[in-house]
Design an enzyme around this catalytic site. Sequence first.
Site, PDB file in Angstrom:
ATOM      1  N   ASP A 129       0.861  -1.182   0.000  1.00  9.24           N
ATOM      2  CA  ASP A 129       0.000   0.000   0.000  1.00  9.24           C
ATOM      3  C   ASP A 129       0.900   1.235   0.000  1.00  9.24           C
ATOM      4  OD1 ASP A 129       0.911   0.277   2.608  1.00  9.24           O
ATOM      5  OD2 ASP A 129      -1.007  -0.165   3.536  1.00  9.24           O
ATOM      6  N   SER A 130       0.295   2.408  -0.118  1.00 10.15           N
ATOM      7  CA  SER A 130       1.093   3.621  -0.296  1.00 10.15           C
ATOM      8  C   SER A 130       1.475   4.269   1.018  1.00 10.15           C
ATOM      9  CB  SER A 130       0.291   4.625  -1.111  1.00 10.15           C
ATOM     10  OG  SER A 130      -0.781   5.126  -0.320  1.00 10.15           O
ATOM     11  N   ASP A 161      -2.492   8.296  -1.962  1.00 13.42           N
ATOM     12  CA  ASP A 161      -3.775   9.006  -2.031  1.00 13.42           C
ATOM     13  C   ASP A 161      -4.235   9.413  -0.648  1.00 13.42           C
ATOM     14  OD1 ASP A 161      -4.504   6.544  -0.956  1.00 13.42           O
ATOM     15  OD2 ASP A 161      -6.363   6.430  -2.097  1.00 13.42           O
ATOM     16  N   ASP A 164      -7.832  -7.580   0.037  1.00 16.41           N
ATOM     17  CA  ASP A 164      -6.930  -7.878   1.149  1.00 16.41           C
ATOM     18  C   ASP A 164      -7.659  -7.531   2.427  1.00 16.41           C
ATOM     19  OD1 ASP A 164      -6.475  -4.816   0.752  1.00 16.41           O
ATOM     20  OD2 ASP A 164      -5.666  -5.282   2.726  1.00 16.41           O
ATOM     21  N   CYS A 210     -12.420 -29.055   6.011  1.00 17.58           N
ATOM     22  CA  CYS A 210     -11.200 -28.274   5.787  1.00 17.58           C
ATOM     23  C   CYS A 210      -9.965 -29.169   5.847  1.00 17.58           C
ATOM     24  CB  CYS A 210     -11.101 -27.163   6.831  1.00 17.58           C
ATOM     25  SG  CYS A 210      -9.637 -26.130   6.637  1.00 17.58           S
ATOM     26  N   CYS A 247      -6.848 -28.054   6.376  1.00 12.27           N
ATOM     27  CA  CYS A 247      -5.723 -27.395   7.053  1.00 12.27           C
ATOM     28  C   CYS A 247      -5.259 -28.214   8.257  1.00 12.27           C
ATOM     29  CB  CYS A 247      -6.118 -25.979   7.470  1.00 12.27           C
ATOM     30  SG  CYS A 247      -6.842 -25.868   9.110  1.00 12.27           S
ATOM     31  N   CYS A 306      -7.530 -28.411  11.356  1.00 13.18           N
ATOM     32  CA  CYS A 306      -8.721 -29.249  11.224  1.00 13.18           C
ATOM     33  C   CYS A 306      -8.385 -30.729  11.026  1.00 13.18           C
ATOM     34  CB  CYS A 306      -9.588 -28.756  10.064  1.00 13.18           C
ATOM     35  SG  CYS A 306     -10.271 -27.103  10.367  1.00 13.18           S
ATOM     36  N   HIS A 360      -5.912 -21.922   9.754  1.00 13.59           N
ATOM     37  CA  HIS A 360      -7.257 -22.326   9.323  1.00 13.59           C
ATOM     38  C   HIS A 360      -7.982 -21.176   8.603  1.00 13.59           C
ATOM     39  CE1 HIS A 360     -11.317 -23.701   9.051  1.00 13.59           C
ATOM     40  NE2 HIS A 360     -11.651 -22.528   9.555  1.00 13.59           N
TER      41      HIS A 360
HETATM   42 ZN   LIG Z   1      -9.151 -25.740   8.825  1.00 16.66          ZN
END
Ligand SMILES: [Zn+2]
Length: 377
Positions: free
Chosen positions: A94-95, A148, A268, A306, A308, A311, A337
């Site tokens: 970012d700026s 900006d 983001d 999930c 991950c 999980c 996660h």
């Molecule tokens: Zn997960």
Amino acid sequence: MMGQRFSFDVKATDGRARLGVISTPRGDIRTPAFMPVGTAATVKAMMPESVRATGADILLGNTYHLMLRPTAERIAGLGGLHKFMNWDRPILTDSGGFQVMSLASLRKLTEEGVTFSSHIDGSKHMLSPERSMEIQKLLGSDIVMCFDECPALPATDAEVAKSMALSMRWAQRSRDAFGDRPGHALFGIQQGGVTQDLRAESAEALKAIGFDGYAVGGLAVGEGQEAMFGVLDYAPDMLPHDKPRYLMGVGKPDDIVGAVERGIDMMDCVLPSRSGRTGQGWTRHGQVNLRNARHKDDPRPLDEACECPACRQYSRAYLHHVIKSDEIIGSMLLTWHNLRYYQDLMAGLRAAIGAGTLVAFVADFHAGRAQGDIEPL
Ligand SMILES: [Zn+2]
């Protein structure tokens, strides 16, 4: 590989949503893309390779934080931000403008730029379009954002118009200072608050300057989802269709889905990583508070679908325990996660756009959340 141009290809559309690929010398970014935030040259509680394993193609770094500590000059001396933080894929910075307005104290805004005091030690600093371009170049950012100004809300139409006009003059100065850097991109930022005429005026000014991508700025600053979607119903279409469109600082999963439906390609937000550190898990069934006592005997995973590590390898009972005990692994597992959930959501959106089934995907998304979290044992 270096020297390859920055480019964007729209591969498919479904309604206003777009499936695409941004190509950079540091790798491709599949869009719609969610960018985890690495504020201080780290996505908190995550190793870079773990962030990559969640499916992230690109990270965001914060000019404001990095210019103050450890400083852009120090990072440049150590080989640039990618090497410094051990992330070899694309980085967007970012700026500094938004954070100077929201975090720094004793700021003074002039045509030239902003002078402010560091929130860390009170030292005096200046940011201008030229200095922001210089810092982002020192960092080695792949996607550089224009400097900006985003007016604090609530603001009158006259205040928003005045601020937007300043941001457009700064956009031209940013473009001039950025120069010609093959393989690196400069994005303009549309302003204009929630006023359609100002958004159109801002878009025309940016298009006349010419950028590699365009952000819809000045949203997700407390206006609420309805007002944000109201702007997104027209603002993205004011920007060039053959360039990526980036919605800054968004957001919750339902914000992301709504933004993608309205033609946004990049987003983001600190939310998945920040909420991971406070015991909040994001799932297909909505938000789950792992601090809640109902999880303390629960052997089931946070989200059975999930993949991950949190999980696959741990129970809700364990996550509850380590979070309640303020153990570091609690932040690590829940951040992992949450980032994986966000990236899986983006992958699902991309697949649906490619297949022309976005309407059904979005209906399933909302139905899953309406169903709520799994019942206590
Ligand atoms: Zn997960």
